[in-house]
Write an enzyme that holds these catalytic residues in place. Structure first.
Site, PDB file in Angstrom:
ATOM      1  N   SER A  84      28.188  -3.215   9.554  1.00 48.09           N
ATOM      2  CA  SER A  84      29.297  -4.022  10.040  1.00 48.09           C
ATOM      3  C   SER A  84      29.468  -3.906  11.548  1.00 48.09           C
ATOM      4  O   SER A  84      29.101  -2.904  12.167  1.00 48.09           O
ATOM      5  CB  SER A  84      30.598  -3.602   9.350  1.00 48.09           C
ATOM      6  OG  SER A  84      31.017  -2.330   9.823  1.00 48.09           O
ATOM      7  N   THR A  85      30.064  -4.932  12.129  1.00 44.41           N
ATOM      8  CA  THR A  85      30.368  -4.910  13.564  1.00 44.41           C
ATOM      9  C   THR A  85      31.339  -3.780  13.894  1.00 44.41           C
ATOM     10  O   THR A  85      31.194  -3.110  14.920  1.00 44.41           O
ATOM     11  CB  THR A  85      30.952  -6.264  13.995  1.00 44.41           C
ATOM     12  OG1 THR A  85      29.948  -7.276  13.826  1.00 44.41           O
ATOM     13  CG2 THR A  85      31.395  -6.248  15.448  1.00 44.41           C
ATOM     14  N   GLU A 124      22.097  -4.255  14.389  1.00 40.59           N
ATOM     15  CA  GLU A 124      22.059  -5.507  13.646  1.00 40.59           C
ATOM     16  C   GLU A 124      23.319  -5.538  12.807  1.00 40.59           C
ATOM     17  O   GLU A 124      23.416  -4.890  11.773  1.00 40.59           O
ATOM     18  CB  GLU A 124      20.789  -5.581  12.781  1.00 40.59           C
ATOM     19  CG  GLU A 124      20.539  -6.966  12.212  1.00 40.59           C
ATOM     20  CD  GLU A 124      20.887  -7.056  10.746  1.00 40.59           C
ATOM     21  OE1 GLU A 124      21.958  -7.646  10.447  1.00 40.59           O
ATOM     22  OE2 GLU A 124      20.128  -6.556   9.913  1.00 40.59           O
ATOM     23  N   CYS A 155      22.589 -10.013   5.099  1.00 37.67           N
ATOM     24  CA  CYS A 155      23.106 -10.027   6.474  1.00 37.67           C
ATOM     25  C   CYS A 155      23.273 -11.444   6.995  1.00 37.67           C
ATOM     26  O   CYS A 155      24.154 -11.709   7.812  1.00 37.67           O
ATOM     27  CB  CYS A 155      22.162  -9.262   7.399  1.00 37.67           C
ATOM     28  SG  CYS A 155      21.752  -7.611   6.817  1.00 37.67           S
ATOM     29  N   GLU A 166      32.886 -12.424   6.842  1.00 39.55           N
ATOM     30  CA  GLU A 166      31.860 -12.536   5.807  1.00 39.55           C
ATOM     31  C   GLU A 166      32.487 -12.274   4.437  1.00 39.55           C
ATOM     32  O   GLU A 166      33.179 -11.279   4.254  1.00 39.55           O
ATOM     33  CB  GLU A 166      30.758 -11.505   6.036  1.00 39.55           C
ATOM     34  CG  GLU A 166      29.815 -11.806   7.174  1.00 39.55           C
ATOM     35  CD  GLU A 166      28.718 -10.750   7.276  1.00 39.55           C
ATOM     36  OE1 GLU A 166      27.557 -11.099   7.033  1.00 39.55           O
ATOM     37  OE2 GLU A 166      29.031  -9.599   7.591  1.00 39.55           O
TER      38      GLU A 166
END
Length: 493
Positions: free
Chosen positions: A242-243, A263, A297, A395
């Site tokens: 996750s970000t 990523e 992803c 997401e």
């Protein structure tokens, strides 16, 4: 009857339940453990060590000691080991796929596809190991000669997610080992068994003691992550996830200025233009959205359909998804398995309820599966999506299809770019010129045109904006684990 339980494994030693440090299978120093659960049945399938900072430090030290000699191996030696590992993966594809299905939930067909995909990175980076060329630099001062060459960074920490627990390890570790780095792997707590099985095969392929180490943890992941980020023997960290977590890791790594590959989260738009072939659009959408039960992803999170084809696409997609079987990944004919953990079901239901609150029309599904014990969600389609909804910004990571409508090409591009992340995107059109225009305009790292997949070992994978930085795969992947050294020579008489 096909394989459906761990007792069906042909090669029993691929099922490991301990951590792996310095070529030894070990328990956590604390003695703590955690359970690995089959998301389709909620049955316990293994108990593995709950490792912490002390265990991680030992793994890093082992990798550092191994690096002192491993960095001196020839590229060809490393390539041979990677090719052997690739061959072993393919030889034991059935066992590896079964382990993966039982801990992750994806279908056996998808699991076998992941094993093949994962092995491809080992073969690819075996070739790249021998293509890490330096250069001779044209000089201004004729009394000098300047050349450059590439050297491995050192110990690489590789943190893999639960959605592709084999491929995300080989994509990182294959590049690191090809470059001459040694490694510490940290698989997701939900799916450690696939990673441990890979350690067995990597050891058999000939990698030396300490070159590969595996830390398993579920509840102490923050402690383990901090040790990897702050330990000064670690020179490179690669993370897929996750970000939010990626930002935390970047902050922790700032103290030692580690080289990072991140990523991170995506919110991939899937853009269907009026001129698209309907069958192509529907099949590409199913692959982009429902592969791994919507948990990839680059899952198509926002399905954006031009007004002229919107209703026909919605009808055709609904009809096609109704044909897909939901169930345990080991059952024949299943296309959509369970979500990997309970939080995923909760988040998906939150998104569905939020969409309905803001005017979304659920035309298929919209609830957990009745009468099924695991983390199953009905494949769901929601029409009349709008920018106010959670799915527009987050997401969903589930088989929930939200259909947005747009009018013009410019409006579609603006809608697609209106988010903080930019990993991947998909467009469906029969116009070559439009495919170029839109691809160039989209603020993402990868674009798929008239297809539902974005990754291959020979193609660089990564994003822009808050989807992170660095690339995995392609010729760029190995560069993330190398540093350039310059040599200046006095050639004057």
């Amino acid at each position: 009857m096909g394989a459906s339980s761990l007792s069906d494994l042909k090669r029993k030693d691929l099922f490991q339940t301990k951590g792996y440090i310095n070529a030894e299978w070990v328990d956590a120093k604390s003695g703590k453990t955690f359970d690995v659960v089959d998301p389709a049945t909620l049955d316990k399938i293994a108990t593995v060590p709950e490792m912490g900072a002390a265990d991680t430090a030992l793994a890093v030290e082992a990798a550092y000691e191994a690096f002192q000699t491993f960095k001196k191996t020839s590229a060809r030696e490393r390539a041979r080991m990677l090719r052997k590992w690739n061959d072993l993966c393919l030889e034991h594809i059935d066992d590896l796929a079964l382990i993966l299905t039982l801990e992750n939930g994806k279908t056996l067909t998808e699991a076998k596809g992941e094993v093949t995909y994962a092995a491809s990175f080992l073969e690819w980076f075996a070739g790249e190991a021998e293509r890490t060329h330096g250069e001779v630099v044209p000089v201004a001062n004729q009394n000098q000669r300047i050349l450059t060459f590439l050297q491995p960074l050192g110990v690489a920490a590789c943190l893999a997610p639960w959605n592709f627990p084999i491929a995300m390890i080989t994509r990182k570790v294959g590049a690191a080992l090809a470059a001459g780095c040694t490694t510490v792997w940290k698989p997701a707590g939900e799916t450690p068994l696939s990673c441990l099985a890979q350690a067995v095969l990597a050891q058999q392929a000939g990698f030396p003691k300490g070159a590969i180490n595996v830390i398993t943890t579920l509840d102490q992941v923050a402690e383990v992550g901090k040790e990897l980020c702050t330990n000064r023997l670690v020179k490179k960290l690669s993370f897929t996830g996750s970000t939010r977590v990626g930002k935390l890791l970047a902050q922790e790594c700032a103290g030692s200025l580690k080289k990072l590959s991140l990523e991170l989260g995506g919110n991939s738009p899937f853009i269907v233009f009026d001129d698209a072939k309907l069958e192509t659009a529907v099949e590409a959408c199913i692959l982009a959205k429902l592969r791994n039960s919507g948990q990839t992803c680059v899952t198509a999170n926002r399905i954006m359909v031009q007004q002229g084809i919107y209703e026909r696409f919605a009808e055709a997609l609904t009809k096609r998804i109704k044909e897909l079987k939901v169930g345990k990944g080991t059952e024949e004919g299943v296309f959509i398995g369970p979500l990997t953990h309970e939080r995923a079901v909760e988040k998906a239901m939150l998104h569905i309820k939020d969409a309905k609150k803001h005017g979304g029309q659920v035309v298929l599904g919209g609830a957990p599966m009745d009468g099924m014990k695991g983390y199953f969600l009905q494949p769901t389609i929601i029409k009349n999506m709008s920018k106010e909804m959670l799915t527009t910004r987050e997401e969903t990571f589930a088989p929930v299809v939200g259909l947005y409508k747009f009018n013009t090409e410019d409006e579609g591009i603006q809608m697609a770019n209106d988010c903080d992340v930019g990993l991947g995107a998909f467009i469906v059109t029969e116009s070559i010129s439009r495919s170029w225009r839109v691809t160039e305009a989209l603020e993402v790292g990868m674009v798929g045109v008239n297809l539902g997949l974005l990754s291959a070992c020979e193609s660089p994978f990564g994003g822009v904006k808050e989807s992170g930085y660095g690339r995995e795969g392609g010729r760029q992947g190995i560069q993330e684990y190398l540093t350039t050294k310059s040599m200046l020579i006095n050639v004057a008489n």
